[in-house]
Design a protein around this motif. Structure first.
Motif, PDB file in Angstrom:
ATOM      1  N   ASP A  23      -6.128  -3.132   3.511  1.00  0.00           N
ATOM      2  CA  ASP A  23      -7.480  -3.428   2.997  1.00  0.00           C
ATOM      3  C   ASP A  23      -8.280  -4.335   3.930  1.00  0.00           C
ATOM      4  O   ASP A  23      -9.477  -4.134   4.116  1.00  0.00           O
ATOM      5  CB  ASP A  23      -7.392  -4.091   1.613  1.00  0.00           C
ATOM      6  CG  ASP A  23      -7.007  -3.097   0.531  1.00  0.00           C
ATOM      7  OD1 ASP A  23      -7.115  -1.881   0.764  1.00  0.00           O
ATOM      8  OD2 ASP A  23      -6.592  -3.558  -0.542  1.00  0.00           O
ATOM      9  N   HIS A  39       0.821  -1.212   0.000  1.00  0.00           N
ATOM     10  CA  HIS A  39       0.000   0.000   0.000  1.00  0.00           C
ATOM     11  C   HIS A  39       0.850   1.254   0.000  1.00  0.00           C
ATOM     12  O   HIS A  39       0.618   2.196   0.776  1.00  0.00           O
ATOM     13  CB  HIS A  39      -0.980  -0.014   1.178  1.00  0.00           C
ATOM     14  CG  HIS A  39      -2.291  -0.638   0.815  1.00  0.00           C
ATOM     15  ND1 HIS A  39      -2.448  -2.004   0.728  1.00  0.00           N
ATOM     16  CD2 HIS A  39      -3.484  -0.097   0.453  1.00  0.00           C
ATOM     17  CE1 HIS A  39      -3.692  -2.266   0.352  1.00  0.00           C
ATOM     18  NE2 HIS A  39      -4.338  -1.130   0.174  1.00  0.00           N
ATOM     19  N   GLU A  68      -7.931   5.444   3.122  1.00  0.00           N
ATOM     20  CA  GLU A  68      -7.739   4.090   3.677  1.00  0.00           C
ATOM     21  C   GLU A  68      -6.545   4.050   4.622  1.00  0.00           C
ATOM     22  O   GLU A  68      -6.552   3.323   5.615  1.00  0.00           O
ATOM     23  CB  GLU A  68      -7.653   3.028   2.581  1.00  0.00           C
ATOM     24  CG  GLU A  68      -6.459   3.096   1.683  1.00  0.00           C
ATOM     25  CD  GLU A  68      -6.433   1.968   0.646  1.00  0.00           C
ATOM     26  OE1 GLU A  68      -7.134   0.960   0.827  1.00  0.00           O
ATOM     27  OE2 GLU A  68      -5.704   2.118  -0.351  1.00  0.00           O
ATOM     28  N   HIS A  73      -5.308   3.950  -5.311  1.00  0.00           N
ATOM     29  CA  HIS A  73      -4.721   2.869  -4.511  1.00  0.00           C
ATOM     30  C   HIS A  73      -3.739   3.476  -3.516  1.00  0.00           C
ATOM     31  O   HIS A  73      -3.017   4.400  -3.847  1.00  0.00           O
ATOM     32  CB  HIS A  73      -3.996   1.838  -5.376  1.00  0.00           C
ATOM     33  CG  HIS A  73      -3.384   0.749  -4.535  1.00  0.00           C
ATOM     34  ND1 HIS A  73      -4.153  -0.167  -3.830  1.00  0.00           N
ATOM     35  CD2 HIS A  73      -2.105   0.469  -4.230  1.00  0.00           C
ATOM     36  CE1 HIS A  73      -3.354  -0.975  -3.154  1.00  0.00           C
ATOM     37  NE2 HIS A  73      -2.104  -0.614  -3.367  1.00  0.00           N
ATOM     38  N   GLY A 109     -12.476  -4.107   1.239  1.00  0.00           N
ATOM     39  CA  GLY A 109     -11.489  -3.031   1.230  1.00  0.00           C
ATOM     40  C   GLY A 109     -10.645  -2.985  -0.023  1.00  0.00           C
ATOM     41  O   GLY A 109      -9.744  -2.145  -0.121  1.00  0.00           O
TER      42      GLY A 109
HETATM   43 ZN   LIG Z   1      -6.284  -0.701  -0.378  1.00  0.00          ZN
END
Ligand SMILES: [Zn+2]
Length: 246
Positions: A40, A31, A170, A165, A109
């Motif tokens: 996620d 990530h 997140e 992404h 996620g």
């Molecule tokens: Zn992600």
């Protein structure tokens, strides 16, 4: 209410009042420079547990590994092949169907899971349709961040820099969930290249050198994560209630 922390008698009791269960699903994949590899699945699990605490919904085990073939050129990323993930989702749902569960909400996620899990649901429906009329089983997958409150909040906090992404949102949520594991890193360039599509994992790495797509997760912080968490839980509570009543 967590399945893993319940007895079988408690699950039988739960089934007297609800036929719905939430399954968190994510991935184990890179990530970017400051995002945890578990982002996620950690985020999906955190929001799912929040829904469980708010309304007593039963939360199944987190499916921590997803369809992440395009991340395999980064150390630590793990993928299930689409065919494996289809089998895993099918076996989980069919196990729980046996006990009387009828509504399966997958709180997700990871974008890379969508095509495969959709195919898994079609495999399940093919089985029930071929078996004859009368199956009450319904499966649905939603992004923890996809409800109206949470998506508006992410827009307001980060705008375009949220990205596709290793998003700022997140990473913020995982920082609120795991405050002992916050990483600091320089982003170069500050906003990662946007996606025009990709193929396999080497192609992905060639296009997105540090793993991010279109995002600036140096904007992330646990205070934003708390706000995103509260918004996402409210969104998912509403959605789960509608789904089980449908
Ligand atoms: Zn992600």
């Amino acid at each position: 209410m967590q399945l893993a922390l319940s007895t079988w008698q408690e699950v039988e009791e739960y089934l007297q009042k609800s036929r719905g269960i939430i399954i968190p699903i994510g991935s184990t994949e890179q990530h970017g420079p400051n995002g945890l590899i578990g982002t996620d699945h950690l985020d999906a699990e955190f929001v799912s547990r929040g829904v469980g605490e708010a309304i007593g919904a039963l939360i199944g085990p987190t499916l921590t590994i997803g369809m992440s073939q395009h991340h395999l050129s980064f150390a630590g990323s793990i993928t299930l092949r689409p065919s494996t993930l289809i089998a895993v989702v099918g076996d989980v749902v069919k196990s729980l169907m046996r006990h009387g569960f009828e509504r399966f909400l997958f709180i997700n996620g990871h974008g890379g899971n969508v095509a495969t899990v959709t195919a898994a649901f079609d495999e399940i429906y093919a089985t029930t349709s071929l078996a004859g009329p009368g199956s009450p089983v319904r499966c649905k997958m939603v992004f923890w961040s996809g409800g109206p409150r949470c998506s508006a909040l992410a827009d307001e906090l980060y705008g375009d820099a949220n990205g596709g992404h290793a998003t700022a949102a997140e990473v913020s949520l995982s920082q609120y969930y795991q405050p002992d594991h916050i990483k600091l890193a320089q982003m170069s360039p500050k906003i990662a290249p946007k996606s025009t599509g990709f193929y396999d994992s080497d192609d992905y790495r060639r296009r997105f050198a540090d793993g991010r797509i279109g995002s600036d997760p140096s904007l992330s912080n646990p205070e934003d994560g708390k706000l995103l968490y509260e918004a996402a839980v409210e969104d998912m509570v509403e959605l789960f209630k509608r789904f089980v009543a449908d």
